[in-house]
Design an enzyme around this catalytic site. Structure first.
Site, PDB file in Angstrom:
ATOM      1  N   GLU A  83       4.281  -5.193  -5.269  1.00 54.23           N
ATOM      2  CA  GLU A  83       3.983  -5.464  -6.687  1.00 54.23           C
ATOM      3  C   GLU A  83       2.530  -5.906  -6.795  1.00 54.23           C
ATOM      4  OE1 GLU A  83       6.889  -8.276  -8.124  1.00 54.23           O
ATOM      5  OE2 GLU A  83       8.554  -6.982  -7.519  1.00 54.23           O
ATOM      6  N   ASP A  95      10.594  -1.629  10.363  1.00 51.72           N
ATOM      7  CA  ASP A  95      10.515  -1.502  11.828  1.00 51.72           C
ATOM      8  C   ASP A  95      10.473  -0.021  12.209  1.00 51.72           C
ATOM      9  OD1 ASP A  95      10.476  -4.189  12.386  1.00 51.72           O
ATOM     10  OD2 ASP A  95      12.604  -4.340  12.886  1.00 51.72           O
ATOM     11  N   GLY A 154     -23.962  16.510  10.809  1.00 45.98           N
ATOM     12  CA  GLY A 154     -23.959  16.594   9.342  1.00 45.98           C
ATOM     13  C   GLY A 154     -22.813  17.444   8.804  1.00 45.98           C
ATOM     14  N   SER A 179       1.024  -8.058   1.054  1.00 41.86           N
ATOM     15  CA  SER A 179       1.398  -8.573   2.380  1.00 41.86           C
ATOM     16  C   SER A 179       2.464  -9.656   2.258  1.00 41.86           C
ATOM     17  CB  SER A 179       0.156  -9.154   3.060  1.00 41.86           C
ATOM     18  OG  SER A 179      -0.818  -8.151   3.222  1.00 41.86           O
ATOM     19  N   PHE A 222      10.504   3.978  -1.877  1.00 40.81           N
ATOM     20  CA  PHE A 222      10.732   2.603  -1.429  1.00 40.81           C
ATOM     21  C   PHE A 222       9.862   1.701  -2.306  1.00 40.81           C
ATOM     22  CE2 PHE A 222       9.410  -0.741   1.706  1.00 40.81           C
ATOM     23  CZ  PHE A 222      10.666  -1.168   2.142  1.00 40.81           C
ATOM     24  N   GLU A 226       2.658  -0.108   4.916  1.00 39.04           N
ATOM     25  CA  GLU A 226       3.779  -0.588   5.754  1.00 39.04           C
ATOM     26  C   GLU A 226       3.332  -1.763   6.630  1.00 39.04           C
ATOM     27  OE1 GLU A 226       6.627   2.185   7.140  1.00 39.04           O
ATOM     28  OE2 GLU A 226       6.270   3.567   5.468  1.00 39.04           O
ATOM     29  N   GLU A 249      -3.663  -6.729  10.054  1.00 38.19           N
ATOM     30  CA  GLU A 249      -3.613  -8.196  10.154  1.00 38.19           C
ATOM     31  C   GLU A 249      -2.155  -8.659  10.188  1.00 38.19           C
ATOM     32  OE1 GLU A 249      -5.531  -6.488   8.028  1.00 38.19           O
ATOM     33  OE2 GLU A 249      -7.522  -6.967   8.771  1.00 38.19           O
TER      34      GLU A 249
HETATM   35  C1  LIG Z   1      -1.324   5.113  -0.285  1.00 35.71           C
HETATM   36  C2  LIG Z   1      -0.411   3.926  -0.275  1.00 35.71           C
HETATM   37  C3  LIG Z   1       0.952   4.123  -0.275  1.00 35.71           C
HETATM   38  C4  LIG Z   1       1.828   3.027  -0.304  1.00 35.71           C
HETATM   39  N1  LIG Z   1       3.180   3.241  -0.382  1.00 35.71           N
HETATM   40  C5  LIG Z   1       4.011   2.186  -0.601  1.00 35.71           C
HETATM   41  C6  LIG Z   1       5.409   2.402  -0.864  1.00 35.71           C
HETATM   42  O1  LIG Z   1       5.907   3.528  -0.859  1.00 35.71           O
HETATM   43  N2  LIG Z   1       6.168   1.331  -1.138  1.00 35.71           N
HETATM   44  C7  LIG Z   1       5.674   0.059  -1.178  1.00 35.71           C
HETATM   45  O2  LIG Z   1       6.439  -0.867  -1.441  1.00 35.71           O
HETATM   46  N3  LIG Z   1       4.352  -0.183  -0.901  1.00 35.71           N
HETATM   47  C8  LIG Z   1       3.521   0.850  -0.628  1.00 35.71           C
HETATM   48  N4  LIG Z   1       2.176   0.629  -0.392  1.00 35.71           N
HETATM   49  C9  LIG Z   1       1.663  -0.733  -0.418  1.00 35.71           C
HETATM   50  C10 LIG Z   1       1.197  -1.241   0.943  1.00 35.71           C
HETATM   51  O3  LIG Z   1       2.262  -1.461   1.797  1.00 35.71           O
HETATM   52  C11 LIG Z   1       0.334  -2.495   0.671  1.00 35.71           C
HETATM   53  O4  LIG Z   1      -0.880  -2.032   0.108  1.00 35.71           O
HETATM   54  C12 LIG Z   1       0.087  -3.312   1.922  1.00 35.71           C
HETATM   55  O5  LIG Z   1       1.272  -3.911   2.364  1.00 35.71           O
HETATM   56  C13 LIG Z   1      -0.974  -4.414   1.700  1.00 35.71           C
HETATM   57  O6  LIG Z   1      -0.755  -5.118   0.531  1.00 35.71           O
HETATM   58  P1  LIG Z   1      -1.968  -5.301  -0.508  1.00 35.71           P
HETATM   59  O7  LIG Z   1      -2.550  -3.965  -0.762  1.00 35.71           O
HETATM   60  O8  LIG Z   1      -1.459  -6.045  -1.684  1.00 35.71           O
HETATM   61  O9  LIG Z   1      -3.032  -6.157   0.254  1.00 35.71           O
HETATM   62  P2  LIG Z   1      -3.095  -7.765   0.344  1.00 35.71           P
HETATM   63  O10 LIG Z   1      -1.799  -8.297   0.792  1.00 35.71           O
HETATM   64  O11 LIG Z   1      -3.655  -8.287  -0.922  1.00 35.71           O
HETATM   65  O12 LIG Z   1      -4.142  -7.944   1.512  1.00 35.71           O
HETATM   66  C14 LIG Z   1      -5.552  -7.875   1.324  1.00 35.71           C
HETATM   67  C15 LIG Z   1      -6.217  -8.164   2.669  1.00 35.71           C
HETATM   68  O13 LIG Z   1      -5.862  -9.501   3.085  1.00 35.71           O
HETATM   69  C16 LIG Z   1      -5.250  -9.463   4.359  1.00 35.71           C
HETATM   70  N5  LIG Z   1      -4.222 -10.502   4.434  1.00 35.71           N
HETATM   71  C17 LIG Z   1      -3.210 -10.755   3.566  1.00 35.71           C
HETATM   72  N6  LIG Z   1      -2.455 -11.757   3.991  1.00 35.71           N
HETATM   73  C18 LIG Z   1      -2.984 -12.146   5.184  1.00 35.71           C
HETATM   74  C19 LIG Z   1      -2.641 -13.137   6.141  1.00 35.71           C
HETATM   75  N7  LIG Z   1      -1.599 -13.942   5.998  1.00 35.71           N
HETATM   76  N8  LIG Z   1      -3.432 -13.254   7.252  1.00 35.71           N
HETATM   77  C20 LIG Z   1      -4.491 -12.444   7.436  1.00 35.71           C
HETATM   78  N9  LIG Z   1      -4.847 -11.489   6.577  1.00 35.71           N
HETATM   79  C21 LIG Z   1      -4.113 -11.344   5.461  1.00 35.71           C
HETATM   80  C22 LIG Z   1      -4.653  -8.061   4.469  1.00 35.71           C
HETATM   81  O14 LIG Z   1      -4.427  -7.702   5.817  1.00 35.71           O
HETATM   82  C23 LIG Z   1      -5.730  -7.246   3.785  1.00 35.71           C
HETATM   83  O15 LIG Z   1      -6.775  -6.982   4.679  1.00 35.71           O
HETATM   84  C24 LIG Z   1       1.295   1.720  -0.314  1.00 35.71           C
HETATM   85  C25 LIG Z   1      -0.097   1.527  -0.283  1.00 35.71           C
HETATM   86  C26 LIG Z   1      -0.953   2.602  -0.280  1.00 35.71           C
HETATM   87  C27 LIG Z   1      -2.425   2.365  -0.289  1.00 35.71           C
END
Ligand SMILES: Cc1cc2nc3c(=O)[nH]c(=O)nc-3n(C[C@H](O)[C@H](O)[C@H](O)COP(=O)(O)OP(=O)(O)OC[C@H]3O[C@@H](n4cnc5c(N)ncnc54)[C@H](O)[C@@H]3O)c2cc1C
Length: 400
Positions: free
Chosen positions: A126, A247, A358, A131, A122, A381, A385
């Site tokens: 990017e 969902d 430990g 988020s 999926f 997913e 937050e």
């Molecule tokens: C091991 C792993 C597997 C993954 N697999 C997939 C996959 O298969 N396909 C895919 O598409 N993605 C995948 N992801 C991506 C994952 O869904 C995202 O990392 C996640 O949605 C958060 O995005 P970000 O890391 O860019 O964090 P950011 O969006 O940059 O967020 C950083 C922090 O800010 C907070 N934040 C951001 N916006 C707000 C807001 N409006 N209000 C309050 N707080 C906010 C967040 O909660 C977080 O604490 C994967 C991630 C990991 C680590």
């Protein structure tokens, strides 16, 4: 309200428990150092774990959402890396079942059912859109080229995706890209992209804290030409497809977290009965007992939230309209289950590590792996937050 499981659900629970204890448990520590092997993925595929949610008429196991959750819990109790691998593949299979055309099911779903593609992926996230997934930049330009699909019509996809779960194992990817000149979520469409298309480049594996046996890669799509037949639903529907998938995906992540929390509690209980200090088992100390009581209670609460969301998904599945959208929404229930179960599981793992003293900090006991594996469940997913935003939005009736 009836909380009992049906005969079939109990059988699925028992069958998956037996398979994972016998086949995967001996490999769980290896998955802290190495990726899941092709041989293991082939076994999982042969048993039908990659297509549990696919109806029998399409060659899957035809499990309902509660059974899927039970199986994912059993898998994640034993190995979180395998848990996420199976969960994401079932999420893509579910999209193909609900939203795909007959031709798309014939081509892509059959590959999953037959094991030709061991997993699926999926691609939403990017570099600059996590988020805020609707801000994605990957583009899909309409093209017309002789030999491309039935009517020589298609799309050219360009952009980069990160955190692609199952990236190295999958033969095809569901890629969200902007095909309409509309801002935000409205211009996003969903495309099925085969791995062997020119311009599909698999990038670096992420060096992760946990779930180390699973694959998580960066990918680039350098002008990848695909036929129009690979578009899922209509143009501009991509973001809605992704959100509908999430969902269901969130119930699966909650189930992974619950499975890990159950394993951690079992490890904590076993250790507390064995370890003696001050001349008696540490299980005799009230401080330890209360940690165990709190863990067991919060596990039961998470279980109830997950079962509620999964049973609503079952009802929704029976009521979907022609676009694949459910008439009954379970967005709120899925987000509540994910938020509570993942945060609960992190707390439980932390408390059970504390009970190990430990030794919990060493690799002699699996509790350190549970702590590493569980951490990501409140991130992917949709972070906690974002789940709180979704829950508040559903209750207040306001958009983000
Ligand atoms: C091991 C792993 C597997 C993954 N697999 C997939 C996959 O298969 N396909 C895919 O598409 N993605 C995948 N992801 C991506 C994952 O869904 C995202 O990392 C996640 O949605 C958060 O995005 P970000 O890391 O860019 O964090 P950011 O969006 O940059 O967020 C950083 C922090 O800010 C907070 N934040 C951001 N916006 C707000 C807001 N409006 N209000 C309050 N707080 C906010 C967040 O909660 C977080 O604490 C994967 C991630 C990991 C680590």
């Amino acid at each position: 309200m009836d909380f009992s499981l049906s005969k079939e659900q109990l059988e699925i629970q028992e069958w998956s428990r037996k398979f994972f204890e016998e086949t995967i448990a001996p490999l769980a520590n290896t998955h802290s150092r190495e990726k899941i092997s092709t041989t293991t993925l082939e076994k999982l595929s042969r048993e039908g774990f990659m297509t549990m949610i696919v109806p029998e008429k399409f060659g899957g196991l035809g499990l309902d959402s509660i059974s899927l959750s039970l199986a994912l819990q059993e898998i994640s109790k034993v190995c979180g890396s395998v848990g996420v691998t199976v969960a994401v593949t079932n999420m893509i299979a579910d999209i193909l079942v609900r939203e795909g055309t007959d031709a798309q099911r014939e081509k892509f779903l059959s590959e999953l059912v037959s094991g030709k593609s061991l997993t699926a992926s999926f691609c939403l996230t990017e570099n600059s859109s996590g988020s805020d997934a609707g801000a994605l930049k990957t583009s899909a330009k309409k093209i017309s080229e002789k030999g491309l699909g039935e009517n020589s019509e298609g799309f050219e996809i360009s952009g980069e995706k990160i955190y692609v779960t199952n990236g190295v194992f999958s033969n095809f990817f569901l890629v969200m890209a902007r095909s309409l000149d509309l801002s935000g979520t409205k211009g996003v469409s969903a495309f099925l992209v085969e791995r062997d298309r020119a311009g599909v480049v698999l990038g670096k594996e992420e060096d992760k804290m946990g779930l180390t046996g699973s694959s998580t890669i960066r990918m680039s799509f350098d002008g990848v030409k695909i036929p129009k037949e690979n578009l899922v639903q209509a143009e501009g529907e991509g973001f809605k497809i992704a959100m509908r998938a999430l969902d269901g995906g969130r119930i699966s992540v909650a189930s992974q977290a619950l499975g890990i929390a159950k394993a951690a509690l079992k490890a904590g209980v076993t250790y507390a009965k064995e370890r003696e200090q001050f001349g008696k088992p540490i299980a005799d100390f009230q401080a330890i007992q209360w940690k165990i009581a709190d863990a067991a209670t919060s596990i039961a609460a998470a279980e109830a939230l997950i079962m509620r969301a999964a049973s609503m998904k079952n009802v929704a599945a029976a009521q979907k309209n022609t676009t694949g959208a459910s008439v009954l929404s379970f967005t709120l229930e899925a987000s509540m289950a994910k938020l509570y179960a993942t945060e609960m599981a992190m707390r439980v793992c932390e408390d059970m590590l504390q009970i190990h003293g430990g030794y919990g900090y060493t690799k002699d006991y699996p509790i350190e792996r549970y702590c590493r594996d569980v951490r990501v469940t409140s991130l992917y997913e949709g972070t906690s937050e974002i789940q709180r935003h979704v829950i508040a939005r559903e209750i207040l009736g306001k958009t983000l």
